[in-house]
Design a protein around this motif. Structure first.
Motif, mmCIF file in Angstrom:
data_model
loop_
_atom_site.group_PDB
_atom_site.id
_atom_site.type_symbol
_atom_site.label_atom_id
_atom_site.label_comp_id
_atom_site.label_asym_id
_atom_site.label_seq_id
_atom_site.Cartn_x
_atom_site.Cartn_y
_atom_site.Cartn_z
ATOM 1 N N TYR C 170 0.833 -1.202 0.000
ATOM 2 C CA TYR C 170 0.000 0.000 0.000
ATOM 3 C C TYR C 170 0.866 1.250 0.000
ATOM 4 O O TYR C 170 0.635 2.176 -0.772
ATOM 5 N N TYR C 171 1.905 1.254 0.861
ATOM 6 C CA TYR C 171 2.728 2.469 0.927
ATOM 7 C C TYR C 171 3.470 2.708 -0.377
ATOM 8 O O TYR C 171 3.577 3.839 -0.850
ATOM 9 N N LEU C 172 3.966 1.649 -0.976
ATOM 10 C CA LEU C 172 4.624 1.794 -2.269
ATOM 11 C C LEU C 172 3.650 2.378 -3.296
ATOM 12 O O LEU C 172 3.948 3.341 -4.008
ATOM 13 N N LEU C 173 2.460 1.773 -3.317
ATOM 14 C CA LEU C 173 1.473 2.168 -4.310
ATOM 15 C C LEU C 173 1.022 3.605 -4.125
ATOM 16 O O LEU C 173 0.920 4.366 -5.087
ATOM 17 N N ILE C 174 0.747 3.943 -2.874
ATOM 18 C CA ILE C 174 0.229 5.285 -2.621
ATOM 19 C C ILE C 174 1.289 6.333 -2.961
ATOM 20 O O ILE C 174 0.993 7.357 -3.564
ATOM 21 N N THR C 175 2.541 6.038 -2.614
ATOM 22 C CA THR C 175 3.602 6.972 -2.970
ATOM 23 C C THR C 175 3.625 7.188 -4.476
ATOM 24 O O THR C 175 3.639 8.326 -4.958
ATOM 25 N N LEU C 176 3.608 6.071 -5.206
ATOM 26 C CA LEU C 176 3.665 6.195 -6.662
ATOM 27 C C LEU C 176 2.431 6.914 -7.200
ATOM 28 O O LEU C 176 2.542 7.766 -8.087
ATOM 29 N N THR C 177 1.273 6.589 -6.642
ATOM 30 C CA THR C 177 0.050 7.210 -7.139
ATOM 31 C C THR C 177 0.090 8.714 -6.932
ATOM 32 O O THR C 177 -0.205 9.491 -7.847
ATOM 33 N N VAL C 178 0.481 9.137 -5.732
ATOM 34 C CA VAL C 178 0.526 10.574 -5.464
ATOM 35 C C VAL C 178 1.538 11.236 -6.394
ATOM 36 O O VAL C 178 1.253 12.271 -7.013
ATOM 37 N N LEU C 179 2.711 10.615 -6.528
ATOM 38 C CA LEU C 179 3.730 11.189 -7.408
ATOM 39 C C LEU C 179 3.208 11.322 -8.835
ATOM 40 O O LEU C 179 3.354 12.363 -9.474
ATOM 41 N N LEU C 180 2.577 10.247 -9.318
ATOM 42 C CA LEU C 180 2.125 10.278 -10.707
ATOM 43 C C LEU C 180 0.989 11.265 -10.894
ATOM 44 O O LEU C 180 0.885 11.919 -11.939
ATOM 45 N N ALA C 181 0.138 11.385 -9.869
ATOM 46 C CA ALA C 181 -0.963 12.344 -9.982
ATOM 47 C C ALA C 181 -0.415 13.763 -10.026
ATOM 48 O O ALA C 181 -0.835 14.579 -10.854
ATOM 49 N N VAL C 182 0.540 14.042 -9.134
ATOM 50 C CA VAL C 182 1.123 15.380 -9.131
ATOM 51 C C VAL C 182 1.849 15.625 -10.452
ATOM 52 O O VAL C 182 1.748 16.702 -11.049
ATOM 53 N N ALA C 183 2.553 14.600 -10.934
ATOM 54 C CA ALA C 183 3.269 14.750 -12.200
ATOM 55 C C ALA C 183 2.295 15.065 -13.328
ATOM 56 O O ALA C 183 2.567 15.916 -14.183
ATOM 57 N N ALA C 184 1.145 14.402 -13.316
ATOM 58 C CA ALA C 184 0.166 14.644 -14.378
ATOM 59 C C ALA C 184 -0.344 16.074 -14.298
ATOM 60 O O ALA C 184 -0.452 16.773 -15.297
ATOM 61 N N ARG C 185 -0.613 16.510 -13.065
ATOM 62 C CA ARG C 185 -1.112 17.868 -12.898
ATOM 63 C C ARG C 185 -0.068 18.881 -13.357
ATOM 64 O O ARG C 185 -0.370 19.886 -13.992
ATOM 65 N N ASN C 186 1.166 18.547 -13.040
ATOM 66 C CA ASN C 186 2.265 19.403 -13.446
ATOM 67 C C ASN C 186 2.383 19.466 -14.963
ATOM 68 O O ASN C 186 2.554 20.527 -15.554
ATOM 69 N N LEU C 187 2.263 18.280 -15.563
ATOM 70 C CA LEU C 187 2.403 18.194 -17.020
ATOM 71 C C LEU C 187 1.372 19.081 -17.712
ATOM 72 O O LEU C 187 1.674 19.758 -18.694
ATOM 73 N N ILE C 188 0.169 19.074 -17.153
ATOM 74 C CA ILE C 188 -0.906 19.843 -17.767
ATOM 75 C C ILE C 188 -0.601 21.333 -17.747
ATOM 76 O O ILE C 188 -1.007 22.091 -18.609
ATOM 77 N N LYS C 189 0.148 21.743 -16.717
ATOM 78 C CA LYS C 189 0.415 23.175 -16.592
ATOM 79 C C LYS C 189 1.608 23.622 -17.426
ATOM 80 O O LYS C 189 1.958 24.795 -17.429
ATOM 81 N N THR C 190 2.268 22.680 -18.073
ATOM 82 C CA THR C 190 3.427 23.080 -18.871
ATOM 83 C C THR C 190 3.013 23.308 -20.316
ATOM 84 O O THR C 190 1.848 23.144 -20.681
ATOM 85 N N ARG C 191 4.009 23.620 -21.102
ATOM 86 C CA ARG C 191 3.843 23.823 -22.533
ATOM 87 C C ARG C 191 3.184 22.593 -23.172
ATOM 88 O O ARG C 191 2.266 22.709 -23.980
ATOM 89 N N VAL C 192 3.648 21.407 -22.739
ATOM 90 C CA VAL C 192 3.119 20.165 -23.309
ATOM 91 C C VAL C 192 1.627 20.042 -23.031
ATOM 92 O O VAL C 192 0.830 19.758 -23.918
ATOM 93 N N GLY C 193 1.256 20.299 -21.779
ATOM 94 C CA GLY C 193 -0.145 20.182 -21.403
ATOM 95 C C GLY C 193 -1.004 21.147 -22.189
ATOM 96 O O GLY C 193 -2.094 20.787 -22.664
ATOM 97 N N ARG C 194 -0.510 22.357 -22.337
ATOM 98 C CA ARG C 194 -1.302 23.333 -23.104
ATOM 99 C C ARG C 194 -1.427 22.912 -24.560
ATOM 100 O O ARG C 194 -2.450 23.126 -25.189
ATOM 101 N N ALA C 195 -0.362 22.265 -25.059
ATOM 102 C CA ALA C 195 -0.444 21.761 -26.434
ATOM 103 C C ALA C 195 -1.523 20.680 -26.526
ATOM 104 O O ALA C 195 -2.331 20.666 -27.463
#
Lengths: 400, 291, 349
Positions: C170-195
């Motif tokens: 669970y701890y492994l998974l949750i860490t990865l999930t939070v990281l990936l969710a934040v990464a996705a949110r981050n991606l959306i706010k960049t040039r790539v996400g706007r594209a």
């Protein structure tokens, strides 16, 4: 002497413990209840196999109606996993950690079973009679896992022997479901034919989703096979036999215990299944064996839901747990998991409505002997009106 | 050569059911741009309805089948009227999820009512008796399916092209608002579309059921029909039919000569190739989007 | 109130302190969760987390870039098989095998993105669907991957840490999930996400503005497949056993449904949608043990339907919930959230 003394002591301790505190002596076990769990697909494409789990349930109801086992009633927890391993795992964990399950019974399907196998092994929970004949269960064996269903492997061997040795067929082909079940049959048929100095003239994989069987039958016809093994489920078997009829291809069809429900097969093939030979690990539905009659009268007619059919899958659910019930009875009032395993290992030459069944002291090197369960099958032919004609008596086949 | 002819014949035979499902998908897609995932289950429930009438009430064939066909039309009307029309600010993906939901409900109802045991529907023509043309075998049921598919296709084609209703449907598809302004009751048109589509699907279901029927029997025809419809251009009826037969033949040839295991998969590979060359399918005109 | 005065306000990860607070609280909740519930619910949480990862990835594709995919079970399978095969046959450590397998999935995503350059709508749906069906066939064909008999997962260790219980995992998974969710949110706010978003809104317009369609469309597929690959690799360890038949078309359809029910173009929506539908998927089988309702359903089955098929009620309920959500809230759960927020903001007016 020493051993008996130990057991007496253990029994006294257990009784005192049980009386004075009245808590669970063992997980899933109280003074009045034994909790037994099972999964079985009631929904989804594999749902026809769900009858196994319902059969077990009705059998337990019957046992409870007779007063249970040594004063304890069986509390049966069956859940639907839709043949999805993730759901099997969820259900097993929920029941095991919520209610507490003393032992697991049957469990339909190879991949759902394999998904929960480690979990059940780690907790050392007895598990009797997974409802498939895959060789996975005994290679390697687990100490807590007792197979009942005879291996698909010996079914294939028996069928090939009958066809090649006694009926004199020269060209054997196989149509197999492209999964663990089919691959087991394919492998065994191939080996057995090599032992007879022959080869499979055609190996035709059938995908689970395939509906049109014409290409498959054409392959079989091209091979000019005079005997075709159908290592598929009932619907595919029906379609293959029917399509062969439509394409004027008439070899001797042989199939597995999965398709040995002749009334059903005759119904869905509109009578074309007549003459097909199958293996069987249980008495036929119309058998006059007294035990079979008793189950039909007392279990099926009294406890089954009104739309339940007295078919092979249904009473296979009884068959798979017969050894479990027998061992529970023998283990007596002071039951523990260890004792159950001990009693199961002592079962020798036990026979219910299936073939003869024996276990032995756990031996990781010889899973077949120690945990293989039923080693006997017989061959039947489908006759007019779904009647069965026994071609052989119970027979024993060497494995491997 | 004989085998080759047989494969072509088998391909055409199996193509007919794909064609019927494909037509059913196209009709709905044409007016509402929604790939209807519930199509298979709509056919399923109608054919089980026929089965129930035959098996439990002992109705004669013609009555039972007629009742099932009427039932299917009403079902189509009902689903459109009571569910799809009620969608607020519908978008295509949302509507797809709604059709998935309907699919689950219908599948659940059928399995709940009839259990999971495979069944076989009584039918006047045996699915396993065949005609031999030379040494090529075609079963009677397949022959019937072929004839029915062609008749339905012709009728629908003529109907959509020349009748008043057909023209109104076309207008609805091309421009909802303009059609409304011209006095076409687009809502009613949509409802009729669903009815017709459900009817065609039901015919397919009734022709599949005599072999073996079980709750999941429509999955494969639905997917293949959908694939054929896409390959044909998704808005073209003749396109869907031609693609369906092509698909059936390709499948059989591939199964016969190359690999039977990948028989179903190859259909999709070919579709991807076809679509890469003609992105709007074989028979639809490429629609150039304006910004 | 919501006016943005500066570019950085548009790209920052957390738009206000309140959000930082709630995010922190949520993380604390996740960290404490296994201590307060039964082990079974930890398993359920694991299952949900895996779906969350896939759905976030799929939302990048469907919700943000406007493409459709009915083949995500294929990427999921590639991730699962890749991880297990790399670990058991090539004895890679888990932390290398998982991203490597996900990169393989991403490569396949990139390849599937190529036809997507010319396809849209149902055409793309069929192309991706074909991919999903074919890939499991191919995997099943290769004996090295265990064929149709499946593969058992090896022991899971990360450095000295041996993960053998649900809680560890669970701890492994949750860490990865939070990281990936934040990464996705981050991606959306960049040039790539706007594209991505520009492509979704109007691809031709985006192209004229200088967005490289070839690059960004295939990139969207690759990123989305990467997420599915990671999730697949983790899923193998939840089941501890994989075989090709697990990765069905139904699974792909379910992923898509989760994205849409959650809300297109919203990470929070994806999380909510994945959690809701996977919870229903696991829990609806207990519907018959609800007091009164269960008995009533049984009586109903007895007289009008069949007892043997009674479990199918869960499909009906599932379908009904899907239909009702989409009927009343085309934006999905995210739409409900927005509406509630608006309601409280403007309350009592």
């Amino acid at each position: 002497m020493k051993k008996t003394g130990f057991w007496v002591l253990a029994a006294i301790v257990a009784m005192v413990y049980g009386l004075s505190f009245n808590v669970m002596a063992e997980e899933g076990l109280t003074g009045t209840e034994i909790h037994i769990g099972q999964w079985g697909p009631q929904t989804g494409p594999a749902a026809p196999w769900g009858a196994v789990a319902r059969g077990t349930g009705d059998y337990f109801k019957w046992i409870n109606a007779q007063g249970g086992i040594h004063g304890r009633k069986i509390v049966y927890h069956m859940f639907d996993d839709a043949y999805n391993p993730a759901k099997t795992m969820a259900g097993v964990k929920e029941l095991q950690e919520g209610t507490g399950i003393f032992a697991w019974a049957c469990g339909v399907g190879t991949s759902p079973g394999l998904a929960v196998r480690d979990y059940i092994r780690e907790r050392k929970i007895p598990w009797v009679g997974p409802a498939t004949g895959s060789s996975h269960w005994i290679t390697p064996p687990d100490r807590n896992l007792f197979a009942v269903y005879p291996l698909y492997y010996i079914e294939a061997k028996a069928l090939v022997r009958l066809g090649v040795e006694e009926m004199g067929f020269k060209r054997v082909a196989i149509a197999y479901l492209n999964d663990d079940y089919g691959k087991n049959g394919l492998e065994a048929a191939r080996k057995e034919l090599i032992a007879h100095g022959k080869k499979l003239v055609a190996k035709v994989p059938v995908e689970l989703k395939d509906q049109d069987m014409k290409p498959h039958v054409m392959k079989l016809r091209q091979s000019k096979a005079d005997m075709v093994l159908l290592w598929v489920g009932p619907v595919h078997a029906a379609r293959l036999v029917g399509t062969a009829k439509a394409m004027k291809f008439a070899p001797q069809f042989m199939s597995t215990s999965t398709c040995s429900d002749f009334p059903l097969m005759m119904h869905i093939t509109k009578g074309l299944f007549q003459g097909v030979i199958t293996a069987s690990f249980a008495e036929m539905p119309d058998s006059d064996l007294p035990l079979m009659q008793k189950y039909k009268k007392e279990v099926y007619e009294k406890f089954a839901a009104k739309d339940e059919r007295w078919g092979v899958f249904y009473y296979a659910g009884i068959l798979f747990v017969e050894p479990l019930v027998e061992a529970l009875k023998k283990a007596g009032r002071d039951l523990t998991r260890e004792k159950l395993i001990f009693e199961l290992e002592k079962l020798k030459g036990f026979r219910g409505i299936g073939g003869e069944l024996s276990y032995d002291i756990y031996n990781p090197k010889n899973g077949y002997k120690s945990r293989g369960g039923m080693r006997e099958i017989f061959l039947v032919q489908c006759m007019e009106g779904g009647k069965a004609k026994k071609l052989t008596d119970w027979m024993r086949i060497q494995y491997p | 050569m004989l085998d080759f002819m047989q494969m072509i014949a088998s391909g055409i035979a199996v193509g007919s059911t794909y064609a019927l499902m494909g037509i059913a998908m196209v009709i709905i897609y044409k007016t509402s741009e929604v790939p209807n995932f519930a199509q298979g289950e709509m056919a399923l429930i109608s054919s089980f309805f026929a089965f129930m009438l035959l098996d439990q009430y002992g109705l004669p064939y013609h009555l039972a089948f007629a009742a099932a066909l009427i039932f299917s039309i009403l079902l189509g009307f009902f689903l459109e009227f009571s569910i799809l029309r009620r969608a607020k600010e519908p978008n295509v993906l949302g509507l797809i999820v709604i059709t998935i939901g309907i699919e689950m409900i219908l599948l659940g109802l059928v399995s709940w009512k009839f259990g999971a045991d495979p069944k076989s529907m009584p039918f006047p023509i045996s699915p396993w008796e065949s005609f031999a043309i030379g040494n090529v075998f075609v079963s009677q049921l397949e022959m019937l399916t072929l004839v029915v598919a062609l008749i339905i296709m012709v009728i629908l084609f003529v109907f959509l092209r020349y009748s008043k209703l057909g023209v109104a449907m076309k207008a609805t598809q091309q421009n909802h608002i303009a059609a409304r302004i011209m006095g076409i009751r687009t809502n009613r048109i949509m409802m009729i579309t669903w009815g017709i589509s459900s009817f065609v699907g039901c015919v397919a279901g009734l022709l599949i059921a005599p072999t073996t029927m079980q709750p999941f029997m429509m999955w494969d025809p639905l997917l293949k029909g959908f694939a054929a419809a896409v390959m044909g251009g998704m808005t073209s009826l003749p396109g869907a039919v031609v693609a369906a037969y092509l698909l059936g033949i390709i499948e059989n040839l591939f199964g016969g000569y190359v690999s039977i295991e990948f028989k179903s998969a190859v259909a999709f590979a070919i579709i991807v190739l076809v679509l890469c060359i003609k992105p709007s399918g074989l028979f639809a005109r490429h629609y150039i989007k304006k910004v | 109130m919501d006016m943005k005065r500066h570019y950085y306000e548009d790209v920052q990860l957390f738009t206000s302190g309140v959000i930082v607070f709630w995010f922190g609280a949520f993380i604390v909740f996740l960290a404490l969760f296994p201590f307060v519930v039964k082990n079974y619910y930890v398993y359920v949480a694991n299952y949900m987390a895996i779906n969350v990862i896939v759905v976030i990835g799929l939302n990048l594709l469907v919700g943000y870039t406007g493409q459709i995919s009915l083949g995500h079970a294929g990427f999921f399978a590639i991730g699962a098989y890749g991880t297990v095969v790399l670990m058991s046959k090539a004895s890679f450590p888990f932390i290398v095998a998982l991203p490597a397998a996900a990169l393989v999935a991403a490569l396949f995503g990139f390849l599937l993105g190529l036809p997507a350059l010319r396809l849209e709508g149902p055409y793309l749906a069929i192309a991706t669907l074909g991919f999903g069906l074919t890939i499991t066939q191919i995997i099943g064909r290769i004996e090295f991957f265990g064929g149709r008999q499946g593969l058992h997962t090896p022991e899971l260790t990360i450095g000295p840490w041996h993960l053998d219980t649900d809680i560890d995992f669970y701890y492994l998974l949750i860490t990865l999930t939070v990281l990936l969710a934040v990464a996705a949110r981050n991606l959306i706010k960049t040039r790539v996400g706007r594209a991505f978003i520009a492509i979704r809104d109007a691809d031709i317009a985006a192209e004229t503005m200088g967005v490289n369609l070839v690059m960004y469309k295939t990139l969207a597929f690759a990123v989305s497949a990467f997420y599915a690959g990671i999730a697949g690799g983790l899923y193998a360890f939840v089941l501890r056993f994989i075989e090709p038949e697990i990765f069905t078309l139904l699974m792909s359809i379910m992923f898509l449904a989760m994205v849409i029910v959650g809300g297109l173009g919203s990470i929070m929506g994806s999380i909510a949608g994945a959690c809701l539908l996977s919870w229903m998927d696991l829990q609806l089988r207990n519907i018959l043990s609800i007091p009164y309702v269960g008995l009533w359903l049984e009586a109903l089955s007895q007289s009008y339907f069949s007892i043997t098929g009674i479990s199918n009620i869960q499909y009906i309920v599932f379908g009904l919930i899907l239909v009702l959500i989409m009927l009343f809230e085309p934006l999905g759960i995210f739409g409900i959230w927005i509406r509630t927020k608006k309601y409280w903001k403007t309350w009592p007016f």
